[in-house]
Design an enzyme around this catalytic site. Sequence first.
Site, PDB file in Angstrom:
ATOM      1  N   HIS A  88      41.387  50.738  47.525  1.00 30.66           N
ATOM      2  CA  HIS A  88      41.210  49.411  46.926  1.00 30.66           C
ATOM      3  C   HIS A  88      40.951  48.382  48.031  1.00 30.66           C
ATOM      4  O   HIS A  88      41.608  48.384  49.072  1.00 30.66           O
ATOM      5  CB  HIS A  88      42.456  49.011  46.132  1.00 30.66           C
ATOM      6  CG  HIS A  88      42.270  47.725  45.396  1.00 30.66           C
ATOM      7  ND1 HIS A  88      42.504  46.500  45.974  1.00 30.66           N
ATOM      8  CD2 HIS A  88      41.822  47.466  44.146  1.00 30.66           C
ATOM      9  CE1 HIS A  88      42.229  45.541  45.115  1.00 30.66           C
ATOM     10  NE2 HIS A  88      41.813  46.103  43.983  1.00 30.66           N
ATOM     11  N   ASP A 240      45.067  42.569  40.957  1.00 28.00           N
ATOM     12  CA  ASP A 240      43.685  42.927  40.624  1.00 28.00           C
ATOM     13  C   ASP A 240      43.604  44.336  40.037  1.00 28.00           C
ATOM     14  O   ASP A 240      42.832  44.589  39.104  1.00 28.00           O
ATOM     15  CB  ASP A 240      42.799  42.832  41.879  1.00 28.00           C
ATOM     16  CG  ASP A 240      41.370  43.247  41.573  1.00 28.00           C
ATOM     17  OD1 ASP A 240      40.720  42.548  40.777  1.00 28.00           O
ATOM     18  OD2 ASP A 240      40.921  44.290  42.089  1.00 28.00           O
TER      19      ASP A 240
END
Length: 282
Positions: A88, A240
Amino acid sequence: MCEQLDQISPETAPHKHYVAFRYVSPLTEETVPEVVASGAKRVVLFSQYPQYSCATAGSSINALHQYCQQHPLPPDVRLSVIDRWSTHRGLVRTFAANIRAQLERLPEQVRRQVVLLFSAHSLPLRAVARGDPYPAEVGATVQAVMAELGHSHPYRLVWQSKVGPLPWMEPATDAAIEAMAKRGHKHLMLVPISFVNEHIETLHELDIEYAKDLGEKTGASIYRVPAPNDHPEFIGALADLVRTHLAEGGGVRPQLLMTCPMCTNPACFPAKRWIGETVNRA
Ligand code: FES
Protein backbone atom coordinates in the site's frame (compact mmCIF):
# COMPACT_ATOMS: atom_id res chain seq x y z
CA MET A 1 -8.17 5.92 11.82
CA CYS A 2 -11.85 5.92 12.75
CA GLU A 3 -11.91 9.73 13.00
CA GLN A 4 -10.41 9.99 9.52
CA LEU A 5 -12.80 7.37 8.16
CA ASP A 6 -15.79 9.30 9.48
CA GLN A 7 -14.56 12.24 7.41
CA ILE A 8 -13.47 10.53 4.18
CA SER A 9 -16.26 7.95 4.12
CA PRO A 10 -19.29 9.66 5.73
CA GLU A 11 -21.66 7.31 3.91
CA THR A 12 -20.35 4.38 6.02
CA ALA A 13 -19.96 6.36 9.30
CA PRO A 14 -19.87 6.04 12.21
CA HIS A 15 -16.86 3.74 12.33
CA LYS A 16 -15.73 1.92 15.43
CA HIS A 17 -12.75 -0.34 16.00
CA TYR A 18 -12.21 -3.40 18.17
CA VAL A 19 -8.98 -5.28 18.77
CA ALA A 20 -8.65 -9.08 18.77
CA PHE A 21 -5.27 -10.58 19.59
CA ARG A 22 -4.22 -14.15 19.07
CA TYR A 23 -2.27 -14.78 22.27
CA VAL A 24 -3.00 -11.94 24.72
CA SER A 25 -6.18 -10.30 25.93
CA PRO A 26 -8.42 -9.15 24.31
CA LEU A 27 -8.57 -12.51 22.51
CA THR A 28 -10.84 -13.27 19.56
CA GLU A 29 -13.30 -15.02 21.87
CA GLU A 30 -13.46 -11.91 24.08
CA THR A 31 -13.84 -9.40 21.28
CA VAL A 32 -16.36 -11.11 18.97
CA PRO A 33 -19.15 -11.16 21.61
CA GLU A 34 -18.56 -7.43 22.16
CA VAL A 35 -18.88 -6.72 18.45
CA VAL A 36 -22.06 -8.80 18.21
CA ALA A 37 -23.53 -7.14 21.33
CA SER A 38 -22.87 -3.71 19.79
CA GLY A 39 -25.38 -4.52 17.08
CA ALA A 40 -22.87 -3.87 14.28
CA LYS A 41 -24.18 -5.17 10.98
CA ARG A 42 -21.06 -4.50 8.89
CA VAL A 43 -17.80 -5.97 10.15
CA VAL A 44 -14.41 -5.72 8.45
CA LEU A 45 -11.68 -8.10 9.60
CA PHE A 46 -8.63 -5.90 9.14
CA SER A 47 -5.33 -7.71 9.60
CA GLN A 48 -2.73 -5.46 11.16
CA TYR A 49 0.03 -7.53 9.58
CA PRO A 50 0.82 -5.83 6.25
CA GLN A 51 2.30 -9.09 4.93
CA TYR A 52 0.19 -12.23 5.15
CA SER A 53 1.49 -15.35 6.83
CA CYS A 54 -0.42 -18.49 7.74
CA ALA A 55 1.29 -18.18 11.15
CA THR A 56 -0.16 -14.71 11.82
CA ALA A 57 -3.19 -13.48 9.86
CA GLY A 58 -4.05 -17.04 8.80
CA SER A 59 -3.88 -18.22 12.39
CA SER A 60 -6.21 -15.39 13.48
CA ILE A 61 -8.76 -16.38 10.85
CA ASN A 62 -8.54 -20.01 11.92
CA ALA A 63 -9.17 -18.89 15.52
CA LEU A 64 -12.18 -16.81 14.47
CA HIS A 65 -13.57 -19.76 12.54
CA GLN A 66 -13.14 -22.07 15.53
CA TYR A 67 -14.95 -19.59 17.79
CA CYS A 68 -17.79 -19.06 15.30
CA GLN A 69 -18.33 -22.81 15.02
CA GLN A 70 -19.55 -22.71 18.62
CA HIS A 71 -21.05 -19.21 18.49
CA PRO A 72 -22.29 -18.46 14.96
CA LEU A 73 -22.43 -14.84 13.87
CA PRO A 74 -25.99 -13.46 13.55
CA PRO A 75 -27.16 -14.05 9.96
CA ASP A 76 -27.63 -10.32 9.31
CA VAL A 77 -23.97 -9.48 10.09
CA ARG A 78 -22.04 -8.81 6.89
CA LEU A 79 -18.38 -9.76 7.11
CA SER A 80 -15.48 -8.91 4.82
CA VAL A 81 -11.69 -9.15 5.05
CA ILE A 82 -8.65 -6.96 4.43
CA ASP A 83 -6.05 -9.69 4.68
CA ARG A 84 -2.84 -8.07 3.35
CA TRP A 85 -1.54 -4.71 2.20
CA SER A 86 2.21 -5.13 1.82
CA THR A 87 2.61 -2.58 -0.97
CA HIS A 88 0.00 0.00 0.00
CA ARG A 89 1.33 3.40 -1.04
CA GLY A 90 0.80 4.95 2.39
CA LEU A 91 2.66 2.11 4.12
CA VAL A 92 5.55 2.37 1.66
CA ARG A 93 5.72 6.15 1.96
CA THR A 94 5.70 5.90 5.77
CA PHE A 95 8.69 3.56 5.82
CA ALA A 96 10.50 5.71 3.26
CA ALA A 97 9.81 8.92 5.21
CA ASN A 98 11.02 7.36 8.46
CA ILE A 99 14.21 6.08 6.75
CA ARG A 100 14.89 9.49 5.17
CA ALA A 101 14.36 11.25 8.51
CA GLN A 102 16.78 8.88 10.23
CA LEU A 103 19.38 9.30 7.45
CA GLU A 104 19.10 13.06 7.63
CA ARG A 105 20.18 12.99 11.26
CA LEU A 106 23.59 11.69 10.19
CA PRO A 107 26.48 13.77 8.85
CA GLU A 108 26.76 13.63 5.05
CA GLN A 109 29.93 11.50 4.96
CA VAL A 110 28.38 8.95 7.36
CA ARG A 111 25.04 8.91 5.52
CA ARG A 112 26.78 7.84 2.33
CA GLN A 113 28.20 4.74 4.05
CA VAL A 114 24.93 3.46 5.48
CA VAL A 115 23.67 -0.03 4.58
CA LEU A 116 19.93 -0.53 5.14
CA LEU A 117 19.06 -3.81 6.87
CA PHE A 118 15.36 -4.52 6.53
CA SER A 119 14.62 -6.85 9.42
CA ALA A 120 11.46 -8.96 9.40
CA HIS A 121 10.21 -11.61 11.78
CA SER A 122 11.60 -14.93 10.57
CA LEU A 123 9.57 -18.02 9.72
CA PRO A 124 10.42 -21.73 10.07
CA LEU A 125 11.70 -23.16 6.78
CA ARG A 126 9.05 -25.87 6.91
CA ALA A 127 6.39 -23.11 6.70
CA VAL A 128 8.19 -21.63 3.69
CA ALA A 129 8.27 -25.08 2.09
CA ARG A 130 4.50 -25.35 2.53
CA GLY A 131 4.15 -22.27 0.33
CA ASP A 132 3.51 -19.57 2.93
CA PRO A 133 3.27 -16.25 0.99
CA TYR A 134 4.99 -14.21 3.72
CA PRO A 135 8.59 -14.14 2.38
CA ALA A 136 7.44 -12.89 -1.04
CA GLU A 137 5.17 -10.27 0.48
CA VAL A 138 7.89 -8.94 2.79
CA GLY A 139 10.18 -8.77 -0.24
CA ALA A 140 7.51 -6.80 -2.10
CA THR A 141 7.40 -4.21 0.70
CA VAL A 142 11.18 -3.91 0.66
CA GLN A 143 11.28 -3.45 -3.11
CA ALA A 144 8.56 -0.80 -3.01
CA VAL A 145 10.29 1.13 -0.21
CA MET A 146 13.62 1.05 -2.06
CA ALA A 147 11.94 2.26 -5.24
CA GLU A 148 10.37 5.09 -3.23
CA LEU A 149 13.86 5.97 -1.93
CA GLY A 150 15.26 5.94 -5.46
CA HIS A 151 17.52 3.00 -4.49
CA SER A 152 19.67 5.47 -2.59
CA HIS A 153 21.55 2.90 -0.48
CA PRO A 154 22.61 -0.74 -0.59
CA TYR A 155 20.27 -2.97 1.38
CA ARG A 156 19.49 -6.52 2.44
CA LEU A 157 16.48 -8.29 3.86
CA VAL A 158 17.37 -10.18 7.05
CA TRP A 159 15.27 -12.20 9.51
CA GLN A 160 14.98 -11.91 13.28
CA SER A 161 13.33 -13.53 16.31
CA LYS A 162 13.94 -17.21 15.56
CA VAL A 163 12.89 -19.54 18.37
CA GLY A 164 13.58 -23.25 18.87
CA PRO A 165 16.11 -25.60 17.27
CA LEU A 166 14.50 -26.10 13.82
CA PRO A 167 15.86 -24.20 10.79
CA TRP A 168 14.28 -20.77 10.10
CA MET A 169 14.74 -18.26 7.30
CA GLU A 170 18.19 -16.70 7.16
CA PRO A 171 20.37 -14.68 7.27
CA ALA A 172 19.52 -13.90 10.87
CA THR A 173 19.68 -10.20 11.67
CA ASP A 174 22.37 -10.60 14.34
CA ALA A 175 24.56 -12.87 12.20
CA ALA A 176 24.24 -10.46 9.28
CA ILE A 177 25.28 -7.51 11.47
CA GLU A 178 28.37 -9.37 12.70
CA ALA A 179 29.38 -10.52 9.21
CA MET A 180 28.86 -7.12 7.63
CA ALA A 181 30.73 -5.30 10.38
CA LYS A 182 33.67 -7.68 9.80
CA ARG A 183 33.58 -6.75 6.12
CA GLY A 184 33.97 -3.11 7.02
CA HIS A 185 30.35 -1.92 6.91
CA LYS A 186 30.40 0.20 10.03
CA HIS A 187 27.13 2.10 9.59
CA LEU A 188 24.08 -0.14 9.55
CA MET A 189 20.48 1.04 9.73
CA LEU A 190 17.83 -1.42 10.91
CA VAL A 191 14.33 -1.07 9.42
CA PRO A 192 11.60 -3.18 11.10
CA ILE A 193 9.75 -3.89 7.87
CA SER A 194 7.17 -6.40 9.13
CA PHE A 195 6.17 -4.60 12.32
CA VAL A 196 3.75 -1.67 12.40
CA ASN A 197 4.40 -0.61 15.98
CA GLU A 198 6.99 -0.92 18.71
CA HIS A 199 7.11 -3.98 20.93
CA ILE A 200 9.63 -6.39 22.38
CA GLU A 201 11.06 -7.33 18.96
CA THR A 202 11.92 -3.71 18.21
CA LEU A 203 12.52 -2.11 21.62
CA HIS A 204 14.49 -5.00 23.08
CA GLU A 205 15.74 -7.16 20.23
CA LEU A 206 16.62 -4.45 17.72
CA ASP A 207 17.50 -1.59 20.08
CA ILE A 208 19.23 -3.41 22.96
CA GLU A 209 20.44 -6.79 21.71
CA TYR A 210 21.49 -5.63 18.25
CA ALA A 211 21.99 -1.84 18.08
CA LYS A 212 23.56 -1.50 21.53
CA ASP A 213 25.11 -4.85 22.46
CA LEU A 214 26.15 -6.01 18.99
CA GLY A 215 27.17 -2.47 18.10
CA GLU A 216 29.58 -2.43 21.04
CA LYS A 217 30.86 -5.91 20.22
CA THR A 218 31.46 -5.27 16.53
CA GLY A 219 32.41 -1.60 16.64
CA ALA A 220 29.68 -0.77 14.14
CA SER A 221 27.29 2.15 14.53
CA ILE A 222 23.81 0.68 14.32
CA TYR A 223 20.85 3.00 13.85
CA ARG A 224 17.20 2.06 14.01
CA VAL A 225 14.26 3.40 12.02
CA PRO A 226 11.03 3.64 14.03
CA ALA A 227 8.08 1.38 13.23
CA PRO A 228 5.17 3.23 11.55
CA ASN A 229 3.39 3.68 14.92
CA ASP A 230 1.21 6.83 14.72
CA HIS A 231 2.94 8.45 11.73
CA PRO A 232 0.21 10.57 10.07
CA GLU A 233 0.85 8.98 6.67
CA PHE A 234 0.44 5.54 8.23
CA ILE A 235 -2.85 6.37 9.95
CA GLY A 236 -3.99 7.81 6.62
CA ALA A 237 -3.00 4.53 4.97
CA LEU A 238 -5.11 2.50 7.39
CA ALA A 239 -8.11 4.77 6.79
CA ASP A 240 -7.58 4.61 3.03
CA LEU A 241 -7.41 0.82 3.06
CA VAL A 242 -10.78 0.59 4.82
CA ARG A 243 -12.39 3.34 2.74
CA THR A 244 -11.28 1.71 -0.52
CA HIS A 245 -12.35 -1.72 0.70
CA LEU A 246 -15.84 -0.48 1.58
CA ALA A 247 -16.17 1.61 -1.58
CA GLU A 248 -15.32 -1.44 -3.69
CA GLY A 249 -18.10 -3.36 -1.99
CA GLY A 250 -15.91 -5.21 0.50
CA GLY A 251 -15.47 -8.93 0.22
CA VAL A 252 -12.50 -11.22 0.20
CA ARG A 253 -9.77 -11.66 -2.36
CA PRO A 254 -9.32 -15.07 -3.97
CA GLN A 255 -5.78 -15.28 -2.61
CA LEU A 256 -7.10 -15.67 0.95
CA LEU A 257 -9.45 -18.49 -0.02
CA MET A 258 -6.73 -20.80 -1.33
CA THR A 259 -4.64 -22.91 1.01
CA CYS A 260 -0.89 -23.22 0.65
CA PRO A 261 0.05 -25.90 -1.90
CA MET A 262 1.58 -28.11 0.78
CA CYS A 263 -0.68 -27.13 3.71
CA THR A 264 -0.88 -29.83 6.38
CA ASN A 265 -2.94 -27.88 8.94
CA PRO A 266 -6.44 -29.42 9.16
CA ALA A 267 -7.81 -26.07 10.42
CA CYS A 268 -6.92 -24.07 7.29
CA PHE A 269 -9.26 -25.42 4.61
CA PRO A 270 -12.47 -25.38 6.69
CA ALA A 271 -11.64 -21.83 7.89
CA LYS A 272 -11.09 -20.60 4.35
CA ARG A 273 -14.26 -22.27 3.09
CA TRP A 274 -16.19 -20.69 5.99
CA ILE A 275 -14.75 -17.25 5.24
CA GLY A 276 -15.76 -17.55 1.59
CA GLU A 277 -19.29 -18.66 2.45
CA THR A 278 -19.75 -16.06 5.20
CA VAL A 279 -18.43 -13.15 3.14
CA ASN A 280 -20.50 -14.11 0.12
CA ARG A 281 -23.77 -14.83 1.89
CA ALA A 282 -24.77 -11.15 2.04
FE1 FES B 1 -0.94 -22.05 4.66
FE2 FES B 1 -2.53 -23.95 5.81
S1 FES B 1 -0.40 -23.54 6.17
S2 FES B 1 -3.05 -22.46 4.31
